[in-house]
Design a protein around this motif. Structure first.
Motif, PDB file in Angstrom:
ATOM      1  N   VAL A 199      47.888  48.126  54.464  1.00 50.56           N
ATOM      2  CA  VAL A 199      46.860  48.948  53.779  1.00 50.56           C
ATOM      3  C   VAL A 199      46.788  48.454  52.418  1.00 50.56           C
ATOM      4  N   CYS A 200      45.506  47.881  51.987  1.00 47.72           N
ATOM      5  CA  CYS A 200      45.267  47.546  50.567  1.00 47.72           C
ATOM      6  C   CYS A 200      44.275  48.737  49.894  1.00 47.72           C
ATOM      7  N   ILE A 201      45.089  49.073  48.947  1.00 47.26           N
ATOM      8  CA  ILE A 201      44.582  50.402  47.993  1.00 47.26           C
ATOM      9  C   ILE A 201      43.685  49.622  46.701  1.00 47.26           C
ATOM     10  N   PHE A 202      42.509  49.947  46.750  1.00 47.04           N
ATOM     11  CA  PHE A 202      41.763  49.628  45.487  1.00 47.04           C
ATOM     12  C   PHE A 202      41.489  50.643  44.500  1.00 47.04           C
ATOM     13  N   ARG A 203      41.646  50.461  43.112  1.00 54.53           N
ATOM     14  CA  ARG A 203      41.342  51.548  42.066  1.00 54.53           C
ATOM     15  C   ARG A 203      40.580  51.251  41.010  1.00 54.53           C
ATOM     16  N   GLY A 204      39.554  51.820  40.502  1.00 54.16           N
ATOM     17  CA  GLY A 204      38.590  51.648  39.594  1.00 54.16           C
ATOM     18  C   GLY A 204      37.928  50.403  39.964  1.00 54.16           C
TER      19      GLY A 204
ATOM     20  N   MET B  23      37.313  47.894  42.881  1.00 58.12           N
ATOM     21  CA  MET B  23      36.363  48.047  44.035  1.00 58.12           C
ATOM     22  C   MET B  23      35.220  47.113  44.081  1.00 58.12           C
ATOM     23  N   ALA B  24      34.925  46.467  42.696  1.00 57.52           N
ATOM     24  CA  ALA B  24      33.782  45.539  42.537  1.00 57.52           C
ATOM     25  C   ALA B  24      34.190  44.239  43.256  1.00 57.52           C
ATOM     26  N   HIS B  25      35.312  43.989  43.528  1.00 58.09           N
ATOM     27  CA  HIS B  25      35.843  42.707  44.049  1.00 58.09           C
ATOM     28  C   HIS B  25      36.512  42.958  45.179  1.00 58.09           C
ATOM     29  N   PRO B  26      36.091  43.229  46.579  1.00 54.17           N
ATOM     30  CA  PRO B  26      36.602  43.268  47.725  1.00 54.17           C
ATOM     31  C   PRO B  26      37.401  41.906  48.287  1.00 54.17           C
ATOM     32  N   GLU B  27      36.871  40.982  47.597  1.00 58.20           N
ATOM     33  CA  GLU B  27      37.253  39.820  48.286  1.00 58.20           C
ATOM     34  C   GLU B  27      38.614  39.288  47.799  1.00 58.20           C
ATOM     35  N   HIS B  28      39.220  40.048  46.768  1.00 60.77           N
ATOM     36  CA  HIS B  28      40.542  39.957  46.310  1.00 60.77           C
ATOM     37  C   HIS B  28      41.819  40.765  47.438  1.00 60.77           C
ATOM     38  N   GLY B  29      41.109  41.805  47.980  1.00 65.61           N
ATOM     39  CA  GLY B  29      41.712  42.368  48.833  1.00 65.61           C
ATOM     40  C   GLY B  29      41.584  41.634  50.260  1.00 65.61           C
ATOM     41  N   TYR B  30      40.642  40.993  50.778  1.00 69.94           N
ATOM     42  CA  TYR B  30      40.455  40.206  51.878  1.00 69.94           C
ATOM     43  C   TYR B  30      41.502  39.020  52.006  1.00 69.94           C
ATOM     44  N   GLU B  31      41.714  38.508  50.515  1.00 66.03           N
ATOM     45  CA  GLU B  31      42.621  37.257  50.572  1.00 66.03           C
ATOM     46  C   GLU B  31      43.828  37.719  50.488  1.00 66.03           C
ATOM     47  N   VAL B  32      44.275  38.820  50.221  1.00 68.93           N
ATOM     48  CA  VAL B  32      45.733  39.283  50.192  1.00 68.93           C
ATOM     49  C   VAL B  32      45.914  39.556  51.686  1.00 68.93           C
ATOM     50  N   MET B  33      45.046  40.302  52.518  1.00 69.01           N
ATOM     51  CA  MET B  33      45.197  40.531  53.990  1.00 69.01           C
ATOM     52  C   MET B  33      45.274  39.249  54.662  1.00 69.01           C
ATOM     53  N   ARG B  34      44.517  38.043  54.438  1.00 63.32           N
ATOM     54  CA  ARG B  34      44.562  36.580  55.003  1.00 63.32           C
ATOM     55  C   ARG B  34      45.938  36.153  54.571  1.00 63.32           C
ATOM     56  N   GLN B  35      46.733  36.420  53.597  1.00 62.77           N
ATOM     57  CA  GLN B  35      48.178  36.012  53.372  1.00 62.77           C
ATOM     58  C   GLN B  35      48.818  36.698  54.141  1.00 62.77           C
ATOM     59  N   VAL B  36      48.760  37.950  54.162  1.00 56.38           N
ATOM     60  CA  VAL B  36      49.694  38.812  54.994  1.00 56.38           C
ATOM     61  C   VAL B  36      49.651  38.141  56.552  1.00 56.38           C
ATOM     62  N   ALA B  37      48.401  38.173  57.070  1.00 50.51           N
ATOM     63  CA  ALA B  37      48.416  37.715  58.482  1.00 50.51           C
ATOM     64  C   ALA B  37      48.802  36.486  58.672  1.00 50.51           C
TER      65      ALA B  37
ATOM     66  N   PRO C 203      41.105  43.508  62.641  1.00 45.61           N
ATOM     67  CA  PRO C 203      40.688  42.610  61.342  1.00 45.61           C
ATOM     68  C   PRO C 203      40.456  43.633  60.102  1.00 45.61           C
ATOM     69  N   ALA C 204      40.776  43.100  59.040  1.00 44.82           N
ATOM     70  CA  ALA C 204      40.620  43.999  57.625  1.00 44.82           C
ATOM     71  C   ALA C 204      39.263  44.493  57.530  1.00 44.82           C
ATOM     72  N   LYS C 205      39.243  45.785  57.456  1.00 43.18           N
ATOM     73  CA  LYS C 205      38.068  46.615  57.305  1.00 43.18           C
ATOM     74  C   LYS C 205      38.169  47.375  56.026  1.00 43.18           C
ATOM     75  N   MET C 206      37.192  47.264  55.448  1.00 39.52           N
ATOM     76  CA  MET C 206      37.026  48.305  53.937  1.00 39.52           C
ATOM     77  C   MET C 206      36.474  49.489  54.376  1.00 39.52           C
ATOM     78  N   ASN C 207      37.237  50.686  54.066  1.00 35.37           N
ATOM     79  CA  ASN C 207      36.769  52.228  54.480  1.00 35.37           C
ATOM     80  C   ASN C 207      37.173  53.002  52.899  1.00 35.37           C
ATOM     81  N   GLY C 208      36.111  53.309  52.080  1.00 39.92           N
ATOM     82  CA  GLY C 208      36.153  53.821  51.027  1.00 39.92           C
ATOM     83  C   GLY C 208      37.105  52.812  49.910  1.00 39.92           C
ATOM     84  N   ASN C 209      38.012  53.523  49.337  1.00 39.87           N
ATOM     85  CA  ASN C 209      39.054  52.552  48.350  1.00 39.87           C
ATOM     86  C   ASN C 209      39.984  52.033  49.110  1.00 39.87           C
TER      87      ASN C 209
END
Length: 162
Positions: free
Chosen positions: A113-118, A121-135, A147-153
């Motif tokens: 779970v990757c949690i975004f704050r404030g 949220m404008a840069h979900p690509e950072h979260g996808y990059e972290v998820m790619r590194q984990v996988a 696969p990684a899916k965005m759901n709210g924050n």
């Protein structure tokens, strides 16, 4: 159990598990009392009913213990969660991935779970990059179940043991 058995004759199994045969219920109670154990009706539908000489308290204790043990085993295929952030430090991520590897080797599924704050949220690509590194890091012991899916924050990804 003991005095609650109302039939005249019972098929008796002694404390060692050996079949004694059809015996008068009073004699069976007396044999159980001499051994300081209980006379327990194990099969009331049979004709004559089957009774066993045993320590009823110990039997109930072992039965409860076995039930608790079976619930622990069923929890082995559980779900563990790894929480990360889009701006997570390299060392922090590596530390969490060591735990993720351990969870997978134990047979658990891992939900990342990757949690975004404030403004993150404008840069979900950072979260996808972290998820790619984990996988990528856990690819040798896991497969990506969803696969990684965005759901709210929150962005979630499910990993299962390979």
């Amino acid at each position: 159990m003991n005095r609650q058995i109302r039939v005249r004759e019972v098929r008796l199994i002694d404390k060692d598990g050996e079949q004694v045969g059809v015996v008068n219920a009073d004699d069976a109670r007396r044999m159980a009392d001499e051994a300081n154990l209980d006379l327990v009706e194990v099969s009331p539908q049979a004709r004559p009913p089957v009774c066993r000489i045993m320590d009823y308290g110990k039997f109930k204790y072992l039965q409860r213990k076995k039930e608790r043990g079976s619930t622990k085993k069923s929890a082995a295929g559980g779900l563990k969660e790894l929480r990360v952030r889009p701006a997570i430090d390299k060392h922090d991520l590596e530390y969490r991935l060591v735990n993720g590897r351990r969870f997978l080797e134990e047979g658990n599924k891992v939900q990342v779970v990757c949690i975004f704050r404030g403004r993150q949220m404008a840069h979900p690509e950072h979260g996808y990059e972290v998820m790619r590194q984990v996988a990528e890091f856990l690819a040798d012991v896991s497969k990506v179940e969803s696969p990684a899916k965005m759901n709210g924050n929150r962005m979630t990804m499910m990993l299962a043991k390979r």
